[in-house]
Design an enzyme around this catalytic site. Structure first.
Site, PDB file in Angstrom:
ATOM      1  N   CYS A   1       0.750   7.539  -0.061  1.00  0.00           N
ATOM      2  CA  CYS A   1      -0.657   7.222   0.171  1.00  0.00           C
ATOM      3  C   CYS A   1      -1.061   7.779   1.526  1.00  0.00           C
ATOM      4  O   CYS A   1      -0.398   7.524   2.537  1.00  0.00           O
ATOM      5  CB  CYS A   1      -0.853   5.709   0.126  1.00  0.00           C
TER       6      CYS A   1
ATOM      7  N   CYS B   1      -4.034  10.928 -13.053  1.00  0.00           N
ATOM      8  CA  CYS B   1      -4.843  12.015 -12.511  1.00  0.00           C
ATOM      9  C   CYS B   1      -5.304  11.576 -11.123  1.00  0.00           C
ATOM     10  O   CYS B   1      -6.168  10.712 -10.984  1.00  0.00           O
ATOM     11  CB  CYS B   1      -6.021  12.249 -13.450  1.00  0.00           C
TER      12      CYS B   1
END
Length: 134
Positions: A47, A119
């Site tokens: 992240c 995605c």
């Protein structure tokens, strides 16, 4: 257990690029084909907001959509999901479990073994090469 990261909106805005802030904190989407520059060798996608491990390179595939796509997260607890009814459709949004950063969406049209296509916005990810990888 995933360690939670909490910061103010001002702190996120200061730490992230304008596009990363728009995508991860305001649920935006980057243009397709803008992040195809990730290394091809072994490693972990993290992240961009908090550094939590999200996806493994071995689970990445070319979906042809223009966004990095994965068959699964690194663990069941790495990402969370919620229903997204924006843009006049119903989709499943994917977010970082540690800091709630918007990552992208998951669809049921991926390859085996999971049949899923995570995605993900490339701007929401950073890449760490595996130890010893070139």
């Amino acid at each position: 257990m995933t360690q939670k990261t909490a910061k103010s909106d001002a702190e996120w805005r200061e730490e992230l690029s304008d596009l990363a802030y728009k995508v991860t904190r305001k649920h935006g989407t980057e243009r397709p084909f803008t992040h195809d520059d990730f290394p091809k060798g072994p490693g972990t996608y993290r992240c961009v907001c908090c550094g939590a491990s999200l996806f493994d390179q071995k689970d990445k595939f070319d979906s042809g959509t223009g966004w990095p796509s994965f068959t699964r997260p690194v663990s069941d607890k790495a990402v969370g999901e919620q229903t997204d009814r924006s843009l006049f459709m119903t989709r499943t949004e994917v977010h970082c479990s540690a800091c709630a950063a918007h990552l992208g969406h998951v669809f049921p049209d991926g390859p085996k073994p999971t049949g899923l296509r995570y995605c993900i916005n490339g701007v929401a990810l950073s890449f760490d090469k595996a130890d010893g990888a070139d």
